[in-house]
Design an enzyme around this catalytic site. Structure first.
Site, mmCIF file in Angstrom:
data_model
loop_
_atom_site.group_PDB
_atom_site.id
_atom_site.type_symbol
_atom_site.label_atom_id
_atom_site.label_comp_id
_atom_site.label_asym_id
_atom_site.label_seq_id
_atom_site.Cartn_x
_atom_site.Cartn_y
_atom_site.Cartn_z
ATOM 1 C CG ASP A 62 -2.093 -0.722 1.225
ATOM 2 O OD1 ASP A 62 -2.669 -0.791 0.136
ATOM 3 O OD2 ASP A 62 -2.499 -1.257 2.268
HETATM 4 C C1 GLC Z 1 -0.703 2.392 6.009
HETATM 5 C C2 GLC Z 1 -0.053 1.153 6.549
HETATM 6 C C3 GLC Z 1 -0.262 0.041 5.635
HETATM 7 C C4 GLC Z 1 -1.728 -0.075 5.409
HETATM 8 C C5 GLC Z 1 -2.284 1.235 4.836
HETATM 9 C C6 GLC Z 1 -3.748 1.222 4.544
HETATM 10 O O1 GLC Z 1 -0.128 2.710 4.825
HETATM 11 O O2 GLC Z 1 1.316 1.331 6.742
HETATM 12 O O3 GLC Z 1 0.278 -1.111 6.201
HETATM 13 O O4 GLC Z 1 -1.971 -1.124 4.544
HETATM 14 O O5 GLC Z 1 -2.051 2.232 5.747
HETATM 15 O O6 GLC Z 1 -4.514 1.527 5.667
HETATM 16 C C1 GLC Z 2 -1.707 -4.110 5.323
HETATM 17 C C2 GLC Z 2 -2.922 -4.167 4.433
HETATM 18 C C3 GLC Z 2 -2.673 -5.013 3.205
HETATM 19 C C4 GLC Z 2 -1.413 -4.590 2.531
HETATM 20 C C5 GLC Z 2 -0.239 -4.570 3.493
HETATM 21 C C6 GLC Z 2 1.031 -4.057 2.872
HETATM 22 O O1 GLC Z 2 -1.515 -5.363 5.892
HETATM 23 O O2 GLC Z 2 -4.035 -4.685 5.128
HETATM 24 O O3 GLC Z 2 -3.761 -4.912 2.321
HETATM 25 O O4 GLC Z 2 -1.189 -5.472 1.469
HETATM 26 O O5 GLC Z 2 -0.567 -3.750 4.586
HETATM 27 O O6 GLC Z 2 1.008 -2.687 2.641
#
Ligand code: GLC
Ligand code: GLC
Length: 813
Positions: free
Chosen positions: A476
């Protein structure tokens, strides 16, 4: 073996906590159908029905000081001393304390001055009620006169409103009290559109009650110095607005050795209002009703876990795979990433990619629910093949507020669907009319959706012929097209530049994997022309990966908006990322020329630490607008070179694919929570469930875990353990046996229910090898190859496997 704070009771399938002051609150979940509770080892947490945001029954105060300071509380007043069996909130020293987190229940026992109180919190299967089964015992030699006070704080249903919109909520709250205070109803919302109520009842006679927080606690007090328990008597308060609560007062006189058993009933009544609530209370007041409900819960879990049990030489793998990992997979399936001590239940619904991956660790438990989930997810896909990143479980509608354009999302639907069909053989799911979220009334079937997923990625490729990343992919925080420099905008919803061309090698690898799955599915369906068509586009993508994404010793992670490589030796930081190694290898890249092995060796050399595999190296030391959120985290945390556990089982599986059992097991064990008991002061999170992240070596607190419970790590760790290491792989025409185990393992056993038949599998390894099936005997008869054929109509089958030559690398489908 046990840690300072607690220990596994493997026979009872419980984690036993012996000190209440755990480094962080250690959580358990109650509930399996619609009503769920979060319950910590001191009774903290909250309860909701179906949706942690839209039907929040009891309140939580997040990130509070002290931590975890509101929940399900019972105050015991013995003489002038007030204490709680779970220690909080009064924190009066106890003579004895024990918390047993079990499967769907938490049993807390506290004792002080010859009084012992046990509270067992659980939600029975099939009922929207949370029971607190209480036993109070006088273990001393003199008569005890006790007063007990229960406490829950009602949340006004909409949890975000409840936390933010006080100009309204302070005037909204309403209650009704029946049966002299034994039945307290929270009726907020009643006069508007709903007839629902929350009941907080007691099956014991009560001496009084309170429903106003100010009256019970005192406007300027904390719950540890609540006025009513300290003063000794309930006030009979009726809340008008402000903060409605439920509190009962009980008087108990116990002779030496005597005990009393009764229950509190916290229930959500969607329809039928107060009369239905009273019926429910009567039902659980019947002798034996609560015990029966608890027996139902235990039977429920006995049945579920009997579907897969492991007995191998590694005790950590045994307890995780047989019990805790499956239990966590249930929680991630039910809650996605919505409600934990790290997710508020307000911000996030069911994630598209997350929920599809969660299916992988859950589908063997309740295949019908996995089926429904896959269809619900597919219904949030759009006709161009992309999808809503999340949806709200109550309405099943896509939620655009949290951002979109994550261009890996849709491909996970292929992965979950194929896993479901392999597990169940139910190809009818492919013909279910699902339709697209942006085309009301459309009824394209699920297979059409899988094609749309593949088609979207194919049609949206960048300058290297690799898939566009969009706003981000699985990671993300890799926002290559946003260039966000505005401190006031969210990285997740920030706009991307017009005509964004950044590409993702991770999506390319995932595409290779998903396309291979679809090829096999089409062959299974006898649709060879379709299989060939997908195989061709897969080959095209493979060629692009091999010609554009190989960096010399590993696969590049991405190409940024100016087509510069990310995760390459030419970068000054972030030279190698784990995701592209994992997915290129799992997708079958580098299989013939040694690149796959070289890529994993690079993971081993550059990313592997004793605490697990870090996401990338070197960590980013400063913010970089061209990369986005990833570089906003301090080095060693989260996506910026944290040990992002979710990725680790991918590498376990990748090592298994190459037959490298020692690496595979080491990778599996490095993040395994059960190995952490001795280092718990550093690790801090629960040792019975996986955490999303362990701080990496660049961090100020290396080895410290965060975001326990709701993480894709659960499903993937389960798949990597059961299918990768133990090699018990559900397949279209049977159960495939393909272990990848350390040479020192002489034997292991697995029982696995598959398509209604119990397979009792014994694998022996007399020659000290790591894989390769020499002989396969099914009920004593030799079977060629390594596929145990389907055996419909049988109850039980015994499978004996002997390992022979070193395991060949798995063929790419
Ligand atoms: C932040 C977190 C990530 C998560 C994203 C979406 O970027 O670091 O892990 O998936 O938020 O909420
Ligand atoms: C969090 C989110 C997942 C994402 C991951 C890496 O675990 O839930 O959707 O792939 O972060 O950013």
């Amino acid at each position: 073996m046990s840690g300072e704070y607690g220990a596994f009771d493997d026979a009872a399938r419980e984690y036993v906590i012996r000190r209440p002051d755990t480094p962080l609150p250690w959580l358990n979940y109650l509930g399996q159908d619609d009503l769920f509770g979060l319950c910590t080892n001191t009774g903290g947490g909250y309860t909701f029905w179906r949706d942690a945001r839209l039907r929040r029954l009891t309140r939580y105060r997040y990130n509070d000081a002290p931590l975890d300071s509101v929940g399900r509380y019972l105050y015991v007043r013995d003489g002038d001393t007030v204490w709680n069996p779970g220690w909080k909130p009064a924190k009066t020293p106890l003579d004895r304390y024990e918390c047993r987190h079990g499967l769907g229940y938490t049993r807390i026992r506290g004792a002080r001055d010859d009084v012992e109180v046990e509270l067992c919190f659980f939600v029975p299967p099939g009922d929207d009620v949370e029971l607190w089964a209480a036993t109070v015992r006088n273990t001393g030699a003199t008569t005890k006169q006790l007063r007990l006070f229960s406490y829950v704080e009602f949340c006004l249903y909409e949890a975000l409103d409840d936390m933010t919109n006080f100009q309204s909520t302070y005037s909204l709250g309403e209650v009704e009290v029946a049966r002299g205070g034994a039945a307290i109803f929270h009726t907020t919302g009643h006069r508007a559109r709903r007839a629902h109520v929350t009941l907080f009842g007691c099956t014991h006679d009560v001496a009084g009650f309170d429903t106003s927080r100010d009256a019970f606690v005192g406007a300027h007090n904390g719950l540890h110095e609540a006025a009513v328990p300290l003063g000794g008597h309930a006030t009979g308060s009726i809340a008008h607005g402000w903060n409605p609560i439920g509190a009962h007062e009980l008087e108990l006189e116990l002779e030496p050795g005597e005990s009393e058993t009764f229950s509190f009933v916290l229930a959500y009544v969607d329809e039928g209002g107060i009369p239905s609530g009273l019926e429910l209370l009567d039902r659980y007041a019947e002798p034996g009703a609560v015990d029966d409900a608890f027996a139902r819960l235990q039977a429920h879990w006995d049945e579920l876990l009997s579907r897969l049990q492991v007995s191998c030489p590694d005790p950590h793998a045994n307890r995780m795979l047989s019990t805790w990992n499956q239990y966590q997979c249930m929680a991630t399936f039910n809650l996605s990433r919505s409600a934990s001590l790290f997710e508020s239940g307000i911000g996030r619904g069911m994630g598209f990619r997350d929920s599809n991956q969660d299916v992988l660790g859950f589908v063997h438990l309740i295949p019908d629910r996995a089926r429904q989930r896959i269809l619900d997810l597919a219904a949030t896909q759009l006709s161009d093949g992309t999808c809503f990143h999340q949806y709200q479980p109550l309405t099943r509608e896509g939620n655009a507020e949290i951002g979109g354009n994550f261009l890996d999302d849709h491909l996970w639907l292929v992965v979950s669907t194929c896993a479901y069909v392999k597990e169940t053989g139910d190809t009818s799911i492919l013909l279910e009319p699902v339709g697209y979220a942006d085309t009301p009334g459309s009824g394209e079937d699920l297979l059409h959706h899988l094609e749309a997923s593949i088609g979207y990625t194919l049609a949206h490729r960048g300058p290297h012929g690799l898939p566009l990343i969009g706003h981000a992919d699985w990671n993300d925080c890799l926002n290559l097209n946003s260039f966000s420099t505005q401190p006031n905008e969210s990285f997740q919803t920030a706009d991307d530049v017009e005509g964004a061309v950044a590409e993702s090698v991770m999506i390319a690898g995932l595409f290779l994997y998903a396309a291979a799955e679809l090829v096999r599915l089409y062959r299974q369906l006898g649709r060879d022309a379709d299989a060939d068509r997908i195989a061709d586009v897969r080959a095209e993508m493979l060629a692009a990966v091999e010609s554009e994404a190989w960096d010399g010793e590993w696969y590049v992670r991405a190409f940024d908006a100016e087509s510069r490589p990310v995760g390459s030796r030419v970068c000054d930081e972030g030279q190698i990322y784990v995701e592209s190694q994992a997915w290129c290898v799992l997708g079958g890249a580098g299989a013939r020329d040694g690149r796959a092995h070289r890529a994993l060796d690079s993971v081993h050399e550059r990313l592997t630490t004793p605490d697990g595999i870090v996401l990338q190296q070197p960590a980013y030391s400063r913010y970089r607008a061209e990369l986005g959120e990833i570089a906003s985290y301090p080095p060693g945390y989260k996506e910026n070179a944290g040990i992002f556990c979710h990725t680790n089982p991918w590498i376990t599986l990748a090592w298994c694919r190459l037959g490298e059992a020692e690496h595979a097991l080491a990778t599996y064990l490095a993040i395994c929570p059960s190995t952490r008991e001795e280092r718990i002061e550093t690790y801090r999170c629960e040792p019975y469930v996986y955490a999303q992240m362990i701080a990496g070596p660049d961090a100020a607190t290396p080895g410290e875990a965060k975001n326990s419970w709701l993480t894709g790590t659960a499903a993937w760790a389960f798949v990597s353990g059961t299918q990768g290491l133990l090699g018990i792989v559900p397949d279209y025409d049977g159960l495939r046996i393909d272990p990848c185990i350390p040479r020192t393992w002489e034997k292991f056993r697995v029982t696995r229910r598959f398509r209604g038949v119990d397979y009792e599998i014994t694998v022996t390894n007399p020659a000290g090898l790591s894989g390769g099936v020499r002989s396969l005997r099914v009920d004593g008869n030799d079977v060629p190859g390594n596929l145990v054929p389907l055996a419909a109509g049988r109850d039980r089958i015994s499978v004996d496997v002997v390992l022979a030559e070193t395991r060949a690398a798995a063929a790419v489908p």
